[in-house]
Design an enzyme around this catalytic site. Structure first.
Site, mmCIF file in Angstrom:
data_model
loop_
_atom_site.group_PDB
_atom_site.id
_atom_site.type_symbol
_atom_site.label_atom_id
_atom_site.label_comp_id
_atom_site.label_asym_id
_atom_site.label_seq_id
_atom_site.Cartn_x
_atom_site.Cartn_y
_atom_site.Cartn_z
ATOM 1 N N GLY A 243 0.973 -0.833 0.079
ATOM 2 C CA GLY A 243 0.442 -0.266 0.064
ATOM 3 C C GLY A 243 0.455 1.493 0.213
ATOM 4 N N GLN A 244 1.983 1.350 0.964
ATOM 5 C CA GLN A 244 3.114 2.301 0.836
ATOM 6 C C GLN A 244 3.905 2.464 -0.622
ATOM 7 O OE1 GLN A 244 2.075 4.027 5.243
ATOM 8 N NE2 GLN A 244 2.346 1.362 5.203
#
Ligand code: SF4
Lengths: 152, 752
Positions: free
Chosen positions: B375-376
């Site tokens: 996600g990051q």
């Protein structure tokens, strides 16, 4: 003679003023380069939600976009055109500047095209931004769908 | 340059129009760039390379995709609008403290005052209550150098393992999955597999909105070879499914049964790869007992298509179809994200995906791989690889292992026994311990827990109780409400450091512009703070972040994470390199564990693949039964609530909210509801709808669309005015401790 000259002059001025006024009026009432959204939307906080309005206001363009690669990838209207009040981070433009806008993602392609065809940059004329569908002919042939049939 | 008359008229008309518009138009976008500085997009785990255009005055004026990075010049809409974020009026540019406790106002002070103020509180806490009374809460968005440094400061300097971070909320189950199955973390494949896959199995990922540029690469693959099959398994039919051949709806939280059911069909129809299984695999049950292939076959045989249908609601024929597509394709690539990870059985779900790839031999070939999406932007490189979590040490080591601790202690030049053998608090436990008063002071870096923790009403108590030092760039962050000290950190391209994305690719973000106001690079802040808090300065002999990189790079040598060949100079020249990369002339690795590709597999290894992560070289296929989610829908709370992203906003929207176009695309959160459900509940588009769970209730405007399947409602989590996490429970995965953000039971009704 002098009097008729004066009348002629006055008529000319009136004509010019009238025509000019009419021209200005038409320009203001039916703008080419402005989205009416800026004037009529009562919810400025939603200025970037173009599609909701344009599904009705310009259904063809909206549908073209929706089915285009940009639509499938959710490259939304504001990314290239800015928001209608022109107060966003992208300048509001009907025809976005290739160097500033298209190049953000397509710089390598632009460089290739410039090397081939010179610097007459108008991406849209050969690659219609809104009409490059994921499906259908372009999908298979990788060429734009907008074709001009030439007279024999 | 010559202007034609027409150009001139056009130009002056445009200038006139622009001046007439007035208002806070971001003039930046109009200026010419003088030089282009290489970097990586600040947002998602795709990790697109960017070039930041800087003008003669040293101001960033434009951005474009880096043609030499994996994104080949492309950006999504968030990446294309990064520049205005730097110059947002919301930037925090001066240090601030709350002199008289949480109730007082944040006031601006000098750096010295702020640093001393925070350092004293940490020092006092350690002196009075011991090192475990302090903690560091980091981020998958911090630069690698920052996370590595903080890990060292806390674990070897303060001597506490209370180092955790938001990757616990997003990637921990994926880490658990790779570790348990293959013995080492991080995927074996890369984005190049997208160009070679013939079948995509996308489960629990809205790739189109969460990883747009990867989605585009998948679409391009499909476009160039229409025979390529795309299966999307998701209780929401998102934009991702626009290019799918099959969209499979299922009852939220029941996918474990589907995955086992697919395995059953694969054996039943002889779609398995017997040669691969016999040569490489071993089998294990939940208790850790070795099992045989026959036992595994028997185990999955319970999951007949009919049984799967009963549990998941998926048509029995569809189960067979999906299993065949997966197994019969020449190269299948699985992609998954939070739908699999943020689950009370997240690690199991990860294992079950790996199982499918192992029993079919869909691994170790171009296009065949289980690839977990992050996600990051720097959860992989920054946090997973540097071991900046409560149970880890750098490069795949764990705190519980004495040999690992000693290796790190020796390398860091601290006496053996400095690093504590006990695991620190994982995220949820950390905030629990803050609330109960065991953890007195926390340093929060580059993240916004007051917005993102589950069961917020419970865990913000921790932030109210403990002393909070925070580095932050934007006033908009919810956590600021609880901060006792705020250090203004240099944002993104105002400093330099490395980001490592989903595909083991490390790229350098170079400094393009000067930090805003008084803000400083976080490595400086961390070092200054630590020195004042009593950490031995000898632990931090760095002039700048390049020195930290140098230390970390050398530490990776000889480990399975070997990226010794990525010197700073090389990272400056190249647009990202994929580890393992053991020497400066090594080009980086696409296919991990494969002879001839992965430099860590001996060139004369007897088999083509070598899973060196496991001591016996054999990955484990697990017998994991289906288990329902922690809080399934029931008679009292009949709907399932799930959360996620929208393309326009990233995480808590502290950054994307600064861009007018992005903010106005989605000014606030909403609840997505299926038209059938809406009709039954008499809900129309835009109506205020109450979501009531066992924790709290909140009202959202309704969006009636067929995206969600009946019985499911969805809220995005970006909106700080509507903190949907208040509605969520805090059940975590037993192994990875990652919370189940994807499923909770809720009532849904129109506000009366
Ligand atoms: S896909 Fe992710 S990394 Fe790439 S430009 Fe968009 S937000 Fe940035």
């Amino acid at each position: 003679m002098a009097a008729s000259k004066k009348i002629m002059l006055a008529a000319l001025v009136a004509l010019v003023l009238g025509a000019g006024g009419f021209f200005l009026y038409i320009n203001a009432a039916f703008p080419q380069d402005r989205c009416e959204g800026a004037k009529h939307l009562d919810r400025p906080e939603e200025f970037a939600d173009c599609v909701t309005c344009h599904t009705k206001a310009s259904p063809k363009v909206t549908q073209d976009w929706q089915e285009s690669k940009h639509g499938v990838m959710l490259v939304k209207c504001v990314v290239c055109h800015g928001e209608p009040d022109g107060k966003g981070s992208v300048p509001f433009e009907r025809a976005p500047d290739p160097i500033r806008i298209c190049a953000q993602c397509h710089d390598p392609a632009i460089k290739r095209m410039v090397a081939k065809y010179g610097s007459n940059l108008d991406c849209n004329s050969c690659h219609p931004n809104h009409q490059n569908p994921m499906h259908g002919d372009a999908y298979e042939n990788k060429i734009p769908t907008t074709k001009i049939s030439l007279p024999e | 340059m010559t202007l034609s008359r027409r150009d001139f008229i056009k130009g002056s008309a445009a200038a006139l129009a622009l001046s007439a518009i007035g208002g806070p138009c971001f003039a930046a976008a109009k200026e010419e760039a003088d030089k282009w500085v290489k970097g990586v997009c600040r947002y998602c785990g795709t990790g697109c390379g960017v070039l930041v255009g800087v003008n003669k005055d040293g101001r960033a004026v434009s951005i474009k995709g880096d043609p030499n990075n994996h994104n080949q010049g492309l950006l999504c809409l968030k990446g294309a609008m990064l520049i205005p974020v730097i110059y947002s009026t919301d930037r925090i540019t001066e240090p601030m403290i709350r002199k008289d406790g949480k109730k007082s106002e944040l006031t601006k002070v000098s750096w010295d005052v702020a640093l001393d103020f925070a350092a004293k509180r940490f020092k006092d806490a350690v002196a009075e209550y011991g090192p475990d009374s302090i903690a560091y809460y980091g981020s998958g968005q911090a630069l690698t150098e920052e996370s590595y440094l903080a890990n060292k400061i806390w674990k070897a300097g303060f001597r506490t393992n209370n180092v955790d971070g938001n990757p616990r909320l997003c990637m921990a189950s994926a880490v658990g999955g790779y570790m348990t199955t293959f013995g080492k973390d991080e995927p074996m494949g890369t984005y190049n597999d997208i160009d070679n896959a013939t079948c995509f199995f996308i489960i629990g990922s809205n790739t189109s909105e969460a990883h747009p540029v990867l989605f585009r690469r998948i679409a391009r693959r499909k476009q160039s070879s229409p025979d390529v099959k795309i299966i999307v398994v998701d209780p929401r039919r998102t934009n991702t499914s626009r290019i799918a051949d099959l969209h499979v709806f299922f009852k939220p939280g029941t996918d474990l049964a589907l995955l086992n059911g697919m395995a059953h069909i694969i054996f039943k129809e002889e779609l398995d790869d017997d040669r691969f299984i016999k040569r490489y695999l071993q089998f294990q049950d939940n208790e850790g007992n070795a099992r045989s292939l026959e036992e595994y076959k028997e185990f999955v045989a319970q999951y007949t298509p009919e049984k799967v249908h009963e549990i998941t609601g998926i048509d029995p024929d569809m189960v067979v179809k999906v299993a065949r597509m997966f197994a019969e394709s020449p190269a299948t690539l699985s992609l998954w994200c939070m739908g699999i990870n943020q689950r009370s059985r997240g690690v199991w779900a990860n294992n079950l995906i790996h199982n499918l790839h192992l029993i079919t031999g869909q691994i170790g070939r171009p296009g065949a791989s289980p690839l977990s999406l992050t996600g990051q932007p720097n959860a992989c490189g920054g946090v997973r690889d540097t071991g900046s979590l409560a149970h880890l040490l750098p490069a795949g080591r764990v705190v519980a292992n004495e040999k690992h601790r000693n290796e790190i202690e020796d390398y860091w030049g601290v006496p053996r026994g400095t690093i504590q053998p006990k695991m620190g608090h994982h995220t949820v436990a950390l905030f629990e311990n803050m609330a109960s008063g065991n953890v007195k002071a926390v340093f929060i870096h580059c993240t916004n827990p007051a917005h993102t923790l589950p069961h917020l009403n419970k865990y913000t108590k921790g932030l109210e109780t403990a002393f909070v030092a925070q580095t932050e760039c934007f006033h908009d962050a919810e956590t600021l409400k609880y901060a006792d000290v705020v250090f203004p950190a240099a944002f993104w391209c105002e400093t330099e450091g490395v980001y490592g994305c989903t595909e083991r690719r490390y790229s350098l973000i170079e400094q393009a512009v000067a930090p805003a106001g008084q803000s400083r690079p976080a490595v400086e802040i961390l070092m200054e703070f630590a020195k004042r808090a009593g950490v031995d300065p000898k632990l931090m002999p760095y002039k700048n972040s390049a020195d930290i990189w140098e230390e970390w790079r050398k530490l990776s040598q000889g480990t399975p994470y070997n990226f010794y060949g990525m010197t700073r100079e090389r990272l400056k020249k190249e647009s990202g390199i994929k580890w393992p990369c053991p020497s400066e002339d090594h080009p980086g690795t696409d296919l991990r564990y494969v002879r001839g590709e992965d430099p860590l597999v001996p060139v004369n290894h007897e088999t083509k693949m070598f899973f060196y992560g496991r001591p016996d070289g054999k990955p484990i296929v697990y017998l994991r039964p289906y288990q329902p989610p922690f809080e399934p829908a029931d008679d009292e709370y009949p709907f399932v609530l799930t959360t996620g992203r929208v393309i326009d906003h990233w995480h808590t929207a502290t950054m994307t909210g600064q861009v007018p176009e992005l903010r106005k695309a989605y000014p606030s959160a909403f609840v997505e509801i299926n038209p059938d459900d809406a009709k039954k509940l008499n809900i129309n588009n835009g109506d205020p709808v109450v979501l009531e769970t066992r924790r709290d209730k909140m009202t959202f405007p309704a969006r009636v669309t067929a995206t969600c399947m009946p019985g499911l409602v969805f809220c995005p989590f970006f909106d700080k005015k509507l903190l949907v996490n208040r509605l969520f429970h805090d059940a975590v995965d037993a192994a990875s401790k990652e919370p189940e953000y994807k499923i909770c039971a809720t009532k849904v009704y129109k506000q009366g």
